[in-house]
Scaffold this motif. Sequence first.
Motif, PDB file in Angstrom:
ATOM      1  N   ARG A   1      -3.561   9.908  -8.554  1.00  0.00           N
ATOM      2  CA  ARG A   1      -4.184   9.708  -8.083  1.00  0.00           C
ATOM      3  C   ARG A   1      -6.057   9.497  -9.136  1.00  0.00           C
ATOM      4  O   ARG A   1      -6.675   8.455  -9.154  1.00  0.00           O
ATOM      5  CB  ARG A   1      -4.224   9.793  -7.218  1.00  0.00           C
ATOM      6  CG  ARG A   1      -5.816   8.957  -5.999  1.00  0.00           C
ATOM      7  CD  ARG A   1      -6.265   7.537  -5.987  1.00  0.00           C
ATOM      8  NE  ARG A   1      -6.631   7.253  -4.965  1.00  0.00           N
ATOM      9  CZ  ARG A   1      -8.000   7.338  -5.787  1.00  0.00           C
ATOM     10  NH1 ARG A   1      -8.099   6.862  -7.392  1.00  0.00           N
ATOM     11  NH2 ARG A   1      -9.356   6.297  -5.442  1.00  0.00           N
TER      12      ARG A   1
ATOM     13  N   LEU B   1      -2.216   5.082   1.266  1.00  0.00           N
ATOM     14  CA  LEU B   1      -2.284   5.032   0.163  1.00  0.00           C
ATOM     15  C   LEU B   1      -2.062   6.613  -0.539  1.00  0.00           C
ATOM     16  O   LEU B   1      -2.621   7.237  -1.558  1.00  0.00           O
ATOM     17  CB  LEU B   1      -2.928   4.871  -0.725  1.00  0.00           C
ATOM     18  CG  LEU B   1      -3.527   3.183  -0.507  1.00  0.00           C
ATOM     19  CD1 LEU B   1      -5.352   2.455  -0.759  1.00  0.00           C
ATOM     20  CD2 LEU B   1      -2.360   2.938  -1.736  1.00  0.00           C
ATOM     21  N   GLU B   2      -2.145   7.531   0.795  1.00  0.00           N
ATOM     22  CA  GLU B   2      -1.479   8.861   0.331  1.00  0.00           C
ATOM     23  C   GLU B   2      -3.291   9.985  -0.249  1.00  0.00           C
ATOM     24  O   GLU B   2      -3.752  10.445  -1.440  1.00  0.00           O
ATOM     25  CB  GLU B   2      -0.391   9.155  -0.405  1.00  0.00           C
ATOM     26  CG  GLU B   2       0.539   9.114   0.377  1.00  0.00           C
ATOM     27  CD  GLU B   2       1.826   9.631  -0.379  1.00  0.00           C
ATOM     28  OE1 GLU B   2       2.132  10.875  -1.222  1.00  0.00           O
ATOM     29  OE2 GLU B   2       3.001   8.299  -0.116  1.00  0.00           O
ATOM     30  N   CYS B   3      -4.250   8.631  -0.048  1.00  0.00           N
ATOM     31  CA  CYS B   3      -5.553   9.750  -0.341  1.00  0.00           C
ATOM     32  C   CYS B   3      -6.639   9.653   0.988  1.00  0.00           C
ATOM     33  O   CYS B   3      -6.719   8.838   1.635  1.00  0.00           O
ATOM     34  CB  CYS B   3      -5.897   8.760  -1.819  1.00  0.00           C
ATOM     35  SG  CYS B   3      -6.030   6.637  -1.031  1.00  0.00           S
TER      36      CYS B   3
ATOM     37  N   GLY C   1       1.098   4.208  -3.081  1.00  0.00           N
ATOM     38  CA  GLY C   1       0.702   4.949  -2.800  1.00  0.00           C
ATOM     39  C   GLY C   1       1.356   6.022  -3.125  1.00  0.00           C
ATOM     40  O   GLY C   1       1.622   7.403  -3.373  1.00  0.00           O
TER      41      GLY C   1
ATOM     42  N   GLU D   1       0.937  -0.874  -0.197  1.00  0.00           N
ATOM     43  CA  GLU D   1       0.359   0.023  -0.170  1.00  0.00           C
ATOM     44  C   GLU D   1       1.085   1.046   0.202  1.00  0.00           C
ATOM     45  O   GLU D   1       0.335   2.000  -0.671  1.00  0.00           O
ATOM     46  CB  GLU D   1      -0.827  -0.307   1.242  1.00  0.00           C
ATOM     47  CG  GLU D   1      -2.054  -1.036   1.233  1.00  0.00           C
ATOM     48  CD  GLU D   1      -3.520  -0.613   2.506  1.00  0.00           C
ATOM     49  OE1 GLU D   1      -4.238  -0.643   2.002  1.00  0.00           O
ATOM     50  OE2 GLU D   1      -2.411  -0.662   3.093  1.00  0.00           O
TER      51      GLU D   1
END
Length: 209
Positions: A30, A58-60, A23, A19
């Motif tokens: 994204r 995942l930086e979202c 990310g 993950e």
Amino acid sequence: AYSGGINFFDTSRSKPESEKRLGAALHGIRQNVLLATKTASQSVHEIRHDLDQSLDALECDYVDLFQLENPLVVPEKNGNDGIYNELLRMKDKGVIRHIGLATTDYEIARKAVGTGLYETVQFPFSMISPDSVSAIVELCAEKDVGFIAMQPLNGGIVSDISLGLGFFQQYDNAVPVWGIHTQDELQQILYFNNHPPVIDDDFKKEIDR
């Protein structure tokens, strides 16, 4: 992979390093891809925690597809465990957009499709899978459920990527997740995706062989 046209990426909370790397790799693109992850947790509290951890890695702020991974039973709406209703709440909040289930248990997969509650089912499927698995894929098509094929090369037993990829041309509702390990595998998959083999009698004989 992204530059070559791949726009669906699937990972799991059970593989936190995956993950995290994904990310970082998707930073800046994204919004152009479909991103899926999974939770193997069996309670509402743990599932909430897993999703928070996944979003951070995942930086979202949302995932397109959130899947229950190898559940012991198929959670149903208004069930005593509260799991499916929690998934609906997450969907209403916009932190997940679609609900799926991933399993290696045949009966769990069939039941998930039959409930009509899951938008996708992920299950092992390749050109050497038994006919009973093809029946699940066909049932998904009947129920308007997306089918995600894990292990489309059967863990490396199928070595001919052209055959393995060509096999999926006959299933409009089945999307293989390749689990690519090397740059060479990626290049072959991209090539045959853009130059699919002709599905003729010779191709079918080679699959049979």
